[in-house]
Design a protein around this motif. Structure first.
Motif, mmCIF file in Angstrom:
data_model
loop_
_atom_site.group_PDB
_atom_site.id
_atom_site.type_symbol
_atom_site.label_atom_id
_atom_site.label_comp_id
_atom_site.label_asym_id
_atom_site.label_seq_id
_atom_site.Cartn_x
_atom_site.Cartn_y
_atom_site.Cartn_z
ATOM 1 N N PHE A 103 3.828 -6.062 4.875
ATOM 2 C CA PHE A 103 3.544 -7.142 3.937
ATOM 3 C C PHE A 103 3.651 -6.690 2.486
ATOM 4 O O PHE A 103 3.758 -7.503 1.582
ATOM 5 C CB PHE A 103 2.155 -7.734 4.192
ATOM 6 C CG PHE A 103 2.097 -8.517 5.460
ATOM 7 C CD1 PHE A 103 2.603 -9.808 5.516
ATOM 8 C CD2 PHE A 103 1.581 -7.956 6.612
ATOM 9 C CE1 PHE A 103 2.575 -10.529 6.697
ATOM 10 C CE2 PHE A 103 1.546 -8.676 7.794
ATOM 11 C CZ PHE A 103 2.048 -9.965 7.835
ATOM 12 N N HIS A 104 3.578 -5.362 2.287
ATOM 13 C CA HIS A 104 3.619 -4.845 0.921
ATOM 14 C C HIS A 104 4.529 -3.619 0.852
ATOM 15 O O HIS A 104 4.799 -2.990 1.863
ATOM 16 C CB HIS A 104 2.212 -4.476 0.454
ATOM 17 C CG HIS A 104 1.434 -5.656 -0.045
ATOM 18 N ND1 HIS A 104 1.697 -6.250 -1.255
ATOM 19 C CD2 HIS A 104 0.424 -6.370 0.515
ATOM 20 C CE1 HIS A 104 0.867 -7.269 -1.421
ATOM 21 N NE2 HIS A 104 0.094 -7.370 -0.363
ATOM 22 N N ASP A 157 0.715 -7.538 -6.849
ATOM 23 C CA ASP A 157 0.604 -7.780 -5.410
ATOM 24 C C ASP A 157 1.475 -8.963 -4.985
ATOM 25 O O ASP A 157 2.070 -8.956 -3.912
ATOM 26 C CB ASP A 157 -0.868 -8.009 -5.011
ATOM 27 C CG ASP A 157 -1.649 -6.696 -4.951
ATOM 28 O OD1 ASP A 157 -1.033 -5.634 -5.110
ATOM 29 O OD2 ASP A 157 -2.873 -6.734 -4.743
ATOM 30 N N MET A 158 1.562 -9.983 -5.842
ATOM 31 C CA MET A 158 2.415 -11.134 -5.528
ATOM 32 C C MET A 158 3.880 -10.692 -5.496
ATOM 33 O O MET A 158 4.649 -11.110 -4.616
ATOM 34 C CB MET A 158 2.191 -12.219 -6.585
ATOM 35 C CG MET A 158 2.909 -13.524 -6.312
ATOM 36 S SD MET A 158 2.266 -14.433 -4.901
ATOM 37 C CE MET A 158 3.610 -14.298 -3.736
ATOM 38 N N SER A 216 5.080 -7.649 -4.899
ATOM 39 C CA SER A 216 5.315 -6.789 -3.736
ATOM 40 C C SER A 216 5.378 -7.627 -2.446
ATOM 41 O O SER A 216 6.274 -7.458 -1.613
ATOM 42 C CB SER A 216 4.182 -5.744 -3.691
ATOM 43 O OG SER A 216 4.035 -5.194 -2.429
ATOM 44 N N PHE A 217 4.441 -8.555 -2.322
ATOM 45 C CA PHE A 217 4.391 -9.436 -1.147
ATOM 46 C C PHE A 217 5.650 -10.304 -1.081
ATOM 47 O O PHE A 217 6.259 -10.472 -0.018
ATOM 48 C CB PHE A 217 3.140 -10.323 -1.266
ATOM 49 C CG PHE A 217 2.699 -10.990 0.003
ATOM 50 C CD1 PHE A 217 1.909 -10.316 0.921
ATOM 51 C CD2 PHE A 217 3.042 -12.307 0.263
ATOM 52 C CE1 PHE A 217 1.466 -10.931 2.083
ATOM 53 C CE2 PHE A 217 2.606 -12.934 1.428
ATOM 54 C CZ PHE A 217 1.821 -12.240 2.336
#
Lengths: 382, 332
Positions: B4-5, B243-244, B246-247
């Protein structure tokens, strides 16, 4: 009582796990609305927890030794996502403290006896827990607390007062933080104890929240006697145990709520035909997606060890986003709409969301913590 | 194992891949020279233009996760949007079957400039284009690659104002694209989001460093709650944007059903993070922040240029509106 271990749970693929969760939720989510407070809310919350346990869906990441399933956190997340999509009862209910504070704290700091006795009861839906940290003169400055526990033989004798203790009127146990060394000050000399709420000398006075229900309470302790065996994490070592509790509160405790925000935003987008609110809704949509991305990152990292204070950042991001989402719902529907006025409707959510930046450490205290522990800025006067 | 990342390995790889940025692309260079075309060949030699293209096509053979991380670094160093133009141009040519053109872009023979067209027939805004041989035009219709000669009636805009050369122009009436595609919208969003995320992260670092250094009332200003809370707000913006990104990059790399939604979300989150953080960084720097000698304004201005290339925040939100969330009613 152990839930029946179904053969398909072994080596199940993530997609199959998710599909099975979806099917189970479709067949089992209660259709009646949860009562807002009092004994009815207790009965409802316990019955729903019992049903989840019987289905094999309780304590998904809890240790197998105490009846949990010990599954990877990604499966827990998949369960919460399906939970949100199925409109299952909010996890912000009477079970919240047991499932998200007391349980994880006992797993991290409790003795074998404490874990063996309490964890199954929490998971199976036998008991309700409440929190006893804040006092009338100790809010943001928690370390100044004054409720005292005097050691007499193998017992503590407790005198003092706690406040803002959610669900104290319907709880069986309380996670109670008290001063056990009278010569101590600040965060030294505290103890985290398991307080049975039926102990003689306890008086509970429920307090109504601005959202309506009597969801929290004042608790008075008048020579309440509790065995020393109820101390978690050692006598006079309570600050460390309490920090573990708060790290859960500020970490994974809100995972289900964080994930359900995306669902709520999508429902508002579907309901809103007001072009003027379109840009606001798209910001909320993107921010909820970012929150989900952060929650995944944090949950996955937390599986391989303690993650530190960045959980505070996600908790605060969630709190402020939840308030924005609750507020825009009022803008979309207006204060007189049935969706807003309903029991557990959008009006209730809106008012209740004001607690998000106060409970578990105010937004301002959280910002100080993040600035000092994550960014390395120096401590200064408050 | 479902990802997910971005993985630690991917992060470390890009760290080593971008080490030359510290020396060659210090943001303060823009006080002296606003164009990065002097470093064009360097960018090509490091393989920065084709990171997600297959090795057989002259690329590095990695994916969109690595490319997003690379462009986050470019954002931090305020690298010319021309590098994004090169990457998107090579990909557009490659997807249209023009391997020779892709190769010429990748080896640095044909420098590319970035341009934005609001609607068919409308004028274009050209960024840092003086030495470019090709123009990569972003528009609501997708990504199109033109010869630089096809972009005519160029009028220089006041370069000093935005700290990068800008021109207004239009596409010649008979101009035909060398290559065009509608298929890489999510890649475009990710690369823009990545650079804006890098800007948000760089300005957070700058603000925190200055808050520790600058003394007033006998203490570092970072010990005061007002400054702490600004810095925390900036840190939350960075956490969300990173994080957004990477996701979203993993969703694109794995071609998940909702990858377009994730990439569009990443752009909206990163744009707002960049605007918030660049403004707060100026405020925290006080009088110094308002001075042209300080780097703070360079980040703010670059955030505006990238937002303009994205079509503006209004358009980015409208684009997100057209995507479907897995939590939406119609979602499977």
């Amino acid at each position: 009582m152990m839930p029946e271990m179904m053969p398909e749970m072994m080596d199940e693929s993530p997609d199959d796990f998710r599909a099975r969760a979806r099917r189970w939720l479709r067949d089992n989510v209660p259709t009646e609305h949860p009562p807002v407070d009092g004994p009815e809310s207790r009965a409802y919350a316990l019955a729903w927890q019992q049903r989840q346990f019987a289905g094999g869906w309780a304590g998904l990441t809890w240790p197998r030794a105490y009846g949990g399933r010990e599954l990877p956190v990604l499966q827990q997340i998949a369960w919460f996502e399906e939970y949100a999509r199925a409109h299952a009862p909010s996890t912000h209910n009477a079970l919240f403290v047991g499932m998200n504070h007391a349980g994880p704290t006992l797993i991290a700091c409790g003795s074998d006896e404490q874990k063996a006795f309490h964890l199954p009861k929490i998971m199976q839906g036998d008991v309700i827990w409440c929190q006893g940290f804040s006092e009338p003169n100790s809010g943001s400055d928690l370390a100044s607390l004054r409720t005292r526990g005097e050691v007499q033989g193998d017992e503590l004798v407790i005198n003092g007062q706690k406040i803002w203790s959610s669900y104290a009127d319907i709880a069986d146990y309380q996670e109670l933080l008290i001063r056990t060394d009278p010569a101590s000050s600040r965060h030294h000399g505290l103890s985290w104890v398991i307080c049975p709420m039926d102990a003689p000398g306890i008086t509970v006075r429920p307090i109504k929240t601005m959202a309506g229900p009597a969801k929290f309470a004042e608790v008075f302790y008048d020579n309440v006697r509790i065995p020393l065996a109820n101390i978690v994490g050692g006598l006079n070592n309570g600050w460390k145990t309490a920090m573990a509790t708060l790290s859960f509160e500020r970490g994974t405790a809100s995972l289900a709520l964080q994930i359900s925000l995306s669902q709520r935003v999508e429902e508002l987008i579907a309901a809103c035909d007001d072009v003027a609110l379109g840009e606001t809704l798209m910001d909320l949509r993107a921010d909820a997606a970012a929150l989900r991305a952060m929650s995944y990152q944090f949950a996955i990292k937390s599986e391989s060890g303690p993650v530190g204070s960045e959980g505070s950042m996600i908790r605060l991001y969630f709190a402020e986003l939840a308030q924005r989402v609750a507020r825009v719902a009022i803008d979309i529907f207006g204060i007189a709409a049935p969706e807003v006025l309903a029991v557990h409707g959008l009006g209730y959510d809106y008012f209740d969301a004001y607690s998000e930046t106060i409970a578990g450490g105010t937004a301002e205290i959280q910002r100080n913590i993040i600035a000092e522990r994550v960014l390395g800025l120096p401590r200064g006067s408050r | 194992m479902t990802m997910f990342h971005a993985s630690t390995e991917q992060l470390e790889l890009i760290d080593s891949f971008t080490r030359p940025l510290e020396e060659l692309f210090a943001p303060a260079r823009l006080h002296k020279s606003e164009s990065d075309y002097g470093q064009w060949v360097t960018g090509a030699e490091f393989g920065w233009f084709g990171i997600s293209l297959p090795e057989a096509a002259g690329g590095i053979g990695l994916g969109m996760v690595e490319e997003a991380l690379l462009f986050e670094k470019f954002g931090r160093h305020l690298v010319t949007p021309g590098f994004m133009a090169a990457s998107l141009a090579a990909k557009t040519a490659y997807l249209c079957g023009d391997a020779a053109l892709a190769q010429q872009i990748l080896n640095g023979e044909l420098p590319v400039a970035m341009a934005r067209q609001g609607a068919p027939g409308a004028g274009v805004t050209l960024v840092d284009a003086a030495s470019a041989k090709l123009c990569l035009v972003l528009s609501p219709q997708g990504t199109a690659l033109f010869h630089a000669d096809a972009v005519v009636e160029r009028q220089p805009l006041d370069a000093a104002q935005w700290s990068i050369p800008l021109q207004s122009a239009r596409l010649a009436g008979n101009a035909a694209a060398h290559a065009a595609t509608q298929k890489i919208g999510a890649d475009v969003n990710l690369l823009l989001a990545a650079q804006l995320t890098g800007i948000a992260a760089a300005t957070l670092d700058m603000a925190v460093s200055y808050s520790l250094l600058r003394q007033q009332f006998g203490a570092p200003i970072g010990s005061f709650q007002a400054i702490k809370h600004y810095c925390t707000d900036m840190a939350m913006q960075v956490q969300a944007a990173k994080d957004m990104l990477s996701f979203g990059a993993v969703a694109v790399a794995e071609a998940r059903d909702d990858h377009r939604f994730q990439a569009a979300s990443a752009l909206v989150v990163a744009t707002r993070a960049a605007f918030f953080n660049t403004a707060k960084n100026i405020q925290i720097h006080g009088g110094m922040g308002f001075s042209a000698e300080c780097d703070a304004h360079l980040y703010l201005k670059r955030a505006h240029v990238l937002d303009t290339l994205a079509g503006g925040l209004k358009a980015s939100r409208a684009a997100l509106r057209r995507e479907t969330s897995i939590f939406g009613k119609d979602a499977a």
